[in-house]
Design a protein around this motif. Structure first.
Motif, PDB file in Angstrom:
ATOM      1  N   GLY A 158       0.791  -1.226   0.000  1.00 47.64           N
ATOM      2  CA  GLY A 158       0.000   0.000   0.000  1.00 47.64           C
ATOM      3  C   GLY A 158       0.820   1.272   0.000  1.00 47.64           C
ATOM      4  O   GLY A 158       0.270   2.370   0.080  1.00 47.64           O
ATOM      5  N   ALA A 159       2.151   1.162  -0.100  1.00 40.99           N
ATOM      6  CA  ALA A 159       3.027   2.348  -0.033  1.00 40.99           C
ATOM      7  C   ALA A 159       3.573   2.716  -1.394  1.00 40.99           C
ATOM      8  O   ALA A 159       3.842   1.846  -2.229  1.00 40.99           O
TER       9      ALA A 159
ATOM     10  N   GLY B 202      18.280 -11.448   3.775  1.00 39.22           N
ATOM     11  CA  GLY B 202      17.363 -12.475   3.306  1.00 39.22           C
ATOM     12  C   GLY B 202      15.956 -11.918   3.158  1.00 39.22           C
ATOM     13  O   GLY B 202      15.548 -10.989   3.866  1.00 39.22           O
ATOM     14  N   LEU B 203      15.188 -12.485   2.223  1.00 35.75           N
ATOM     15  CA  LEU B 203      13.844 -12.008   1.923  1.00 35.75           C
ATOM     16  C   LEU B 203      12.801 -13.054   2.292  1.00 35.75           C
ATOM     17  O   LEU B 203      13.029 -14.260   2.156  1.00 35.75           O
ATOM     18  N   VAL B 204      11.654 -12.587   2.745  1.00 38.25           N
ATOM     19  CA  VAL B 204      10.487 -13.434   2.987  1.00 38.25           C
ATOM     20  C   VAL B 204       9.254 -12.665   2.511  1.00 38.25           C
ATOM     21  O   VAL B 204       9.298 -11.448   2.329  1.00 38.25           O
ATOM     22  N   THR B 205       8.171 -13.384   2.290  1.00 31.76           N
ATOM     23  CA  THR B 205       6.892 -12.708   2.136  1.00 31.76           C
ATOM     24  C   THR B 205       6.202 -12.714   3.493  1.00 31.76           C
ATOM     25  O   THR B 205       6.335 -13.672   4.262  1.00 31.76           O
ATOM     26  N   ILE B 206       5.498 -11.627   3.777  1.00 33.90           N
ATOM     27  CA  ILE B 206       4.849 -11.482   5.083  1.00 33.90           C
ATOM     28  C   ILE B 206       3.352 -11.263   4.875  1.00 33.90           C
ATOM     29  O   ILE B 206       2.932 -10.278   4.252  1.00 33.90           O
ATOM     30  N   GLY B 207       2.559 -12.187   5.407  1.00 29.63           N
ATOM     31  CA  GLY B 207       1.118 -11.995   5.390  1.00 29.63           C
ATOM     32  C   GLY B 207       0.722 -10.993   6.468  1.00 29.63           C
ATOM     33  O   GLY B 207       1.213 -11.055   7.606  1.00 29.63           O
ATOM     34  N   LEU B 208      -0.142 -10.062   6.090  1.00 30.37           N
ATOM     35  CA  LEU B 208      -0.547  -9.005   7.024  1.00 30.37           C
ATOM     36  C   LEU B 208      -2.060  -8.951   7.135  1.00 30.37           C
ATOM     37  O   LEU B 208      -2.764  -8.808   6.132  1.00 30.37           O
ATOM     38  N   ASP B 209      -2.552  -9.053   8.353  1.00 30.87           N
ATOM     39  CA  ASP B 209      -3.963  -8.825   8.640  1.00 30.87           C
ATOM     40  C   ASP B 209      -4.122  -7.341   8.953  1.00 30.87           C
ATOM     41  O   ASP B 209      -3.492  -6.837   9.886  1.00 30.87           O
ATOM     42  N   PRO B 210      -4.951  -6.609   8.182  1.00 35.40           N
ATOM     43  CA  PRO B 210      -5.093  -5.157   8.411  1.00 35.40           C
ATOM     44  C   PRO B 210      -5.512  -4.797   9.820  1.00 35.40           C
ATOM     45  O   PRO B 210      -5.312  -3.670  10.271  1.00 35.40           O
ATOM     46  N   VAL B 211      -6.080  -5.765  10.550  1.00 38.63           N
ATOM     47  CA  VAL B 211      -6.498  -5.485  11.915  1.00 38.63           C
ATOM     48  C   VAL B 211      -5.317  -5.104  12.791  1.00 38.63           C
ATOM     49  O   VAL B 211      -5.468  -4.455  13.827  1.00 38.63           O
TER      50      VAL B 211
ATOM     51  N   GLY C 151      -3.321  -2.864  12.318  1.00 40.16           N
ATOM     52  CA  GLY C 151      -3.150  -1.418  12.349  1.00 40.16           C
ATOM     53  C   GLY C 151      -4.136  -0.676  13.217  1.00 40.16           C
ATOM     54  O   GLY C 151      -4.004   0.544  13.412  1.00 40.16           O
ATOM     55  N   LEU C 152      -5.115  -1.368  13.765  1.00 40.53           N
ATOM     56  CA  LEU C 152      -6.168  -0.675  14.510  1.00 40.53           C
ATOM     57  C   LEU C 152      -5.650   0.023  15.753  1.00 40.53           C
ATOM     58  O   LEU C 152      -6.178   1.058  16.161  1.00 40.53           O
ATOM     59  N   GLY C 153      -4.616  -0.531  16.371  1.00 42.84           N
ATOM     60  CA  GLY C 153      -4.109   0.069  17.601  1.00 42.84           C
ATOM     61  C   GLY C 153      -2.985   1.050  17.401  1.00 42.84           C
ATOM     62  O   GLY C 153      -2.429   1.561  18.381  1.00 42.84           O
ATOM     63  N   GLU C 154      -2.632   1.344  16.143  1.00 41.12           N
ATOM     64  CA  GLU C 154      -1.520   2.257  15.895  1.00 41.12           C
ATOM     65  C   GLU C 154      -1.945   3.708  16.105  1.00 41.12           C
ATOM     66  O   GLU C 154      -2.926   4.166  15.516  1.00 41.12           O
TER      67      GLU C 154
ATOM     68  N   GLU D 111      -3.113   3.929   8.371  1.00 45.73           N
ATOM     69  CA  GLU D 111      -3.652   3.860   7.015  1.00 45.73           C
ATOM     70  C   GLU D 111      -2.826   2.924   6.139  1.00 45.73           C
ATOM     71  O   GLU D 111      -3.362   2.174   5.318  1.00 45.73           O
ATOM     72  N   LEU D 112      -1.503   2.962   6.320  1.00 51.23           N
ATOM     73  CA  LEU D 112      -0.621   2.095   5.546  1.00 51.23           C
ATOM     74  C   LEU D 112      -0.892   0.623   5.846  1.00 51.23           C
ATOM     75  O   LEU D 112      -0.978  -0.207   4.929  1.00 51.23           O
ATOM     76  N   LEU D 113      -1.055   0.291   7.101  1.00 44.02           N
ATOM     77  CA  LEU D 113      -1.335  -1.092   7.487  1.00 44.02           C
ATOM     78  C   LEU D 113      -2.707  -1.528   6.978  1.00 44.02           C
ATOM     79  O   LEU D 113      -2.872  -2.659   6.498  1.00 44.02           O
ATOM     80  N   LYS D 114      -3.674  -0.644   7.058  1.00 40.92           N
ATOM     81  CA  LYS D 114      -5.021  -0.985   6.589  1.00 40.92           C
ATOM     82  C   LYS D 114      -5.062  -1.236   5.091  1.00 40.92           C
ATOM     83  O   LYS D 114      -5.820  -2.067   4.607  1.00 40.92           O
ATOM     84  N   SER D 115      -4.234  -0.506   4.347  1.00 39.90           N
ATOM     85  CA  SER D 115      -4.264  -0.616   2.880  1.00 39.90           C
ATOM     86  C   SER D 115      -3.339  -1.694   2.340  1.00 39.90           C
ATOM     87  O   SER D 115      -3.229  -1.863   1.128  1.00 39.90           O
ATOM     88  N   SER D 116      -2.661  -2.421   3.227  1.00 40.25           N
ATOM     89  CA  SER D 116      -1.662  -3.398   2.792  1.00 40.25           C
ATOM     90  C   SER D 116      -1.997  -4.817   3.219  1.00 40.25           C
ATOM     91  O   SER D 116      -1.107  -5.655   3.381  1.00 40.25           O
ATOM     92  N   GLY D 117      -3.275  -5.103   3.405  1.00 43.25           N
ATOM     93  CA  GLY D 117      -3.669  -6.449   3.777  1.00 43.25           C
ATOM     94  C   GLY D 117      -3.248  -7.464   2.723  1.00 43.25           C
ATOM     95  O   GLY D 117      -3.259  -7.174   1.532  1.00 43.25           O
TER      96      GLY D 117
END
Length: 253
Positions: free
Chosen positions: A38-39, A65-74, A76-79, A86-92
């Motif tokens: 989302g950035a 080293g590289l990995v893929t990271i799964g992100l639950d937008p939830v 970001g709710l406490g940030e 907003e970045l966390l919410k848009s990057s699920g």
């Protein structure tokens, strides 16, 4: 394929980067610098990081080293920071993580010496991928235990932002006059002799196979992810053989 992990805690933003990467913990107990779909330029930045990171590693250059990271937008709710939230919410979904290099310090040309051979390898690699973001103003290199590490390759392969003009863009020279390692007399010729023969179609097929398919979906002009993977490989294959002849240095003034 890259290892997949899932983010469990967002630690802090890293404001040195324009795309606001963040430091996160994951379910494998690892700590990663995370870059978000989302950035900024979105998934294309992440694709560039994967291609350059995988290629650099195969050329024996030091990169995290590289990995893929799964992100639950939830997450970001406490940030408290609205920008981060907003970045966390848009990057699920699927994002990119790089191993966090603890106790590494930013490269300082006044404090760290680099041999002409190592400088040449880095400059040649940056010329190959057309890295426009390794200047003395922003070296994007770290030193850890006396070793040089390369980071932040999102601003590479600029031709992938306009595929119809990719061949013309990829044929252009590489200006190394502002490169952070220019003062160390990089031996670009020796680097080309060593590294260029390694950049084969087979190697690039391995590299591009590491790009997650969902980051390649719906690209205009390409019917399949594999067709787009080939489009990433072709300019690199062409540049590898000749780019050392097109590097502009201070001597060319």
């Amino acid at each position: 394929m890259l290892k997949e992990v899932f983010a469990t805690r967002y630690i802090t933003p890293l404001r040195e980067g324009g795309s606001l990467p963040g430091l996160v913990e994951a379910d494998d107990l690892g700590t990663y610098v995370m870059k978000f779909t989302g950035a900024g330029q979105g998934r294309k930045t992440l694709v560039a990081e994967v291609v350059c990171g995988a290629l650099a590693r195969r050329l024996s250059l030091r990169v995290p080293g590289l990995v893929t990271i799964g992100l639950d937008p939830v997450l970001g709710l406490g940030e408290p920071d609205p920008e981060v939230q907003e970045l966390l919410k848009s990057s699920g979904g699927l994002n990119l993580g790089m191993d966090f290099l603890s106790r590494a310090v930013g490269f300082d040309p006044l404090a760290h010496e680099v041999s002409p051979a190592e400088a040449g390898r880095v400059v040649w690699f940056d010329a190959l991928v057309n890295n426009v973001d390794r200047s003395w103003r922003n070296p994007n290199m770290l030193v850890r235990r006396g070793e040089l590490w390369l980071i932040d390759h999102g601003a590479t392969m600029i031709w992938h932002h306009h595929w119809p003009g990719a061949a013309v863009s990829a044929a252009k020279p590489y200006d190394a006059r502002d490169h952070a390692l220019a003062p160390f007399g990089p031996d670009i010729g020796a680097a080309a002799a060593e590294l260029a023969p390694l950049v084969t179609r087979e190697l690039l097929d391995e590299v591009t196979a590491e790009i997650p398919g969902e980051w390649l979906a719906d690209e205009p002009g390409f019917e399949t992810a594999d067709a787009l993977r080939r489009a990433y490989a072709e300019p690199l294959l062409a540049r590898a053989a000749v780019i050392h002849e097109r590097v502009v240095t201070e001597e060319d003034k």
